[in-house]
Design an enzyme around this catalytic site. Structure first.
Site, mmCIF file in Angstrom:
data_model
loop_
_atom_site.group_PDB
_atom_site.id
_atom_site.type_symbol
_atom_site.label_atom_id
_atom_site.label_comp_id
_atom_site.label_asym_id
_atom_site.label_seq_id
_atom_site.Cartn_x
_atom_site.Cartn_y
_atom_site.Cartn_z
ATOM 1 N N ASP A 12 -29.632 4.877 -56.619
ATOM 2 C CA ASP A 12 -29.008 6.464 -56.010
ATOM 3 C C ASP A 12 -28.919 6.826 -54.924
ATOM 4 O OD1 ASP A 12 -27.664 9.374 -56.765
ATOM 5 O OD2 ASP A 12 -29.795 9.720 -55.816
ATOM 6 N N ASP A 14 -28.152 9.839 -51.816
ATOM 7 C CA ASP A 14 -28.409 10.776 -51.468
ATOM 8 C C ASP A 14 -29.858 11.330 -52.566
ATOM 9 O OD1 ASP A 14 -26.377 10.516 -49.839
ATOM 10 O OD2 ASP A 14 -24.807 12.074 -50.848
ATOM 11 N N THR A 54 -23.873 6.018 -56.755
ATOM 12 C CA THR A 54 -23.634 7.375 -56.715
ATOM 13 C C THR A 54 -22.273 8.095 -56.508
ATOM 14 O OG1 THR A 54 -23.828 8.118 -54.495
ATOM 15 C CG2 THR A 54 -22.023 6.174 -54.192
ATOM 16 N N GLN A 56 -19.510 10.661 -55.444
ATOM 17 C CA GLN A 56 -19.742 11.578 -54.536
ATOM 18 C C GLN A 56 -18.211 12.514 -54.910
ATOM 19 O OE1 GLN A 56 -20.871 11.175 -51.642
ATOM 20 N NE2 GLN A 56 -22.496 9.792 -52.288
#
Length: 195
Positions: A12, A14, A54, A56
Site C-alpha cells: 500500500d 499512503d 494504491t 487514489q
C-alpha cells in the site's frame, strides 16, 4: 520466452510507505517514511518483486488530477532509488462510484479490495500470487490479500493503529501478521520465506 514467475510483496502507499495525510494533493505533502527505502531494498535483495498498489480516489472526487498522481509516483520512485532500492511497478485506481468527475465515477475492478491492480501487475511482471504478500494499514488491504490467495501483513503506521485497535474484532478474518511498520513487515516476510 516469459520470465519464470516470482513472488511479490504488494505495498500500500499512503500510511505504509509514506506519511498518511488524508489526500496527498500537493507534492510538498508527500513524505516517505525514513524506513521505507530500507524495506524496499531488503525486498529487492530477497528476490521479491516490489509493487505499490494504491487507491487514489482523490482523482474521481476532483481533489487533484492524474498528472499529480504521476508526479507523486515519480517522487516516490526517485526517493526509493536514491536510497538504493527499486520498485518494480506502481499501480493505482483513480475511480470511485460516487466521484464528482464523471469519467472516473464508476464501479471498477481495480479499486482495492478488488484484485484488478494485483492481476494487472501479475500479468505484467510474471508474478506468482500464491507465494506473494500484501502489506498495508487498512483492512481492505488484508481483504485484497485474502481474495488473491496471498498473506496479509497489517501495519500499525498510518491509519493502522486506530483501525486495528477499534475495528479488528469486527473483521471477518485476521491478518497473517501485525507489525509496527513496513520495515518490520518486510523482515517478518523474509524470516518466513528464507528460513
Amino acid at each position: 520466452m516469459p520470465n519464470p514467475e516470482r513472488p511479490a510483496v504488494f505495498l500500500d502507499r499512503d500510511g505504509t510507505l509514506n506519511e498518511e495525510v488524508g489526500y496527498v494533493n500537493h507534492p510538498a505533502r508527500f513524505q516517505v517514511y525514513p524506513w521505507a527505502t530500507e524495506a524496499v531494498r531488503e525486498l529487492n535483495r530477497g528476490g521479491f518483486a516490489t509493487v505499490v498498489v494504491t487507491n487514489q480516489s482523490g482523482v474521481a472526487r476532483g481533489y487533484f488530477d492524474e498528472a499529480l498522481v504521476h508526479t507523486i509516483h515519480n517522487k516516490l520512485n526517485a526517493e526509493i532509488e536514491a536510497g538504493g532500492g527499486r520498485l518494480d511497478g506502481i499501480y493505482y485506481c483513480p475511480h470511485h462510484p460516487e466521484g464528482k468527475v464523471i469519467e472516473y465515477r464508476r464501479f471498477c475492478d481495480c479499486r482495492k479490495p478488488s484484485l484488478g491492480l494485483v492481476e494487472r501487475a501479475a500479468a505484467d511482471l510474471h508474478l506468482d500470487l500464491a507465494r506473494s504478500f500484501v502489506v498495508g494499514d487498512r483492512f481492505l488491504d488484508m481483504e485484497m490479500a485474502r481474495r488473491g490467495g496471498m498473506r496479509g501483513v497489517f501495519v500499525l503506521s498510518g491509519y493502522g493503529l486506530g483501525e486495528y485497535e477499534y475495528n479488528r474484532d469486527s473483521w471477518p478474518h485476521q491478518p497473517w501478521r501485525v507489525e509496527e511498520d513496513v520495515l518490520a513487515a518486510v523482515r517478518a516476510i523474509l524470516a518466513e520465506t528464507q528460513a
